[in-house]
Design an enzyme around this catalytic site. Structure first.
Site, PDB file in Angstrom:
ATOM      1  N   VAL A   1     -10.502 138.258  52.509  1.00  0.00           N
ATOM      2  CA  VAL A   1      -9.287 138.064  51.718  1.00  0.00           C
ATOM      3  C   VAL A   1      -8.591 139.397  51.434  1.00  0.00           C
ATOM      4  CG1 VAL A   1     -10.585 138.111  49.534  1.00  0.00           C
ATOM      5  CG2 VAL A   1      -8.362 137.006  49.605  1.00  0.00           C
ATOM      6  N   CYS A   2      -7.252 139.368  51.421  1.00  0.00           N
ATOM      7  CA  CYS A   2      -6.440 140.495  50.963  1.00  0.00           C
ATOM      8  C   CYS A   2      -5.351 139.898  50.067  1.00  0.00           C
ATOM      9  CB  CYS A   2      -5.868 141.290  52.134  1.00  0.00           C
ATOM     10  SG  CYS A   2      -4.669 140.388  53.142  1.00  0.00           S
ATOM     11  N   ARG A   3      -4.242 140.588  49.910  1.00  0.00           N
ATOM     12  CA  ARG A   3      -3.195 140.076  49.024  1.00  0.00           C
ATOM     13  C   ARG A   3      -2.531 138.835  49.596  1.00  0.00           C
ATOM     14  NH1 ARG A   3       2.103 140.818  48.940  1.00  0.00           N
ATOM     15  NH2 ARG A   3       1.964 142.589  50.345  1.00  0.00           N
TER      16      ARG A   3
END
Length: 111
Positions: A61-63
């Site tokens: 996951v990232c932004r």
């Protein structure tokens, strides 16, 4: 030549047993992340790749899903077949009402 299609998972599909690998920068992590997530900034993944489980569900996951898609593809190229990218990233996580915790004393938020 294009690499393999990066497998994705939506927030509601992320189970409690998934290893959530957060590849955002330290300031983004401190502002708000999923409880129980594991922080490994994207640029440190090659040096710390051995820390990433090769079994069980690993959700990257990232932004918003861009950096995590790159990390998911990188891991797949290096033999991981248990990794999926979180569609929409932490923005989608927050929008789905999933819990966030912060490390900076401020209310948890997604930067």
């Amino acid at each position: 030549m294009f690499g393999p299609q990066v497998p994705t998972v939506t927030t509601p599909e992320v189970g409690a047993s998934a290893y959530l690998l957060d590849v955002r920068e330290p300031d983004e992590w401190a502002a708000g992340h999923a409880p129980g997530a594991h922080h490994l900034p994207m640029m440190e993944v090659p040096a710390r790749i051995a820390e990433i489980p090769e079994d069980g569900d690993v959700v990257v996951v990232c932004r918003s899903g861009g950096r995590s898609a790159q990390v998911t593809a990188y891991l797949m190229q290096h033999g991981w077949d248990n990794v999926r990218n979180l569609a929409g990233g932490m923005g989608a996580w927050q929008d789905a009402g999933r819990e966030l915790v912060s490390e900076d004393g401020q209310p948890a938020r997604v930067l």
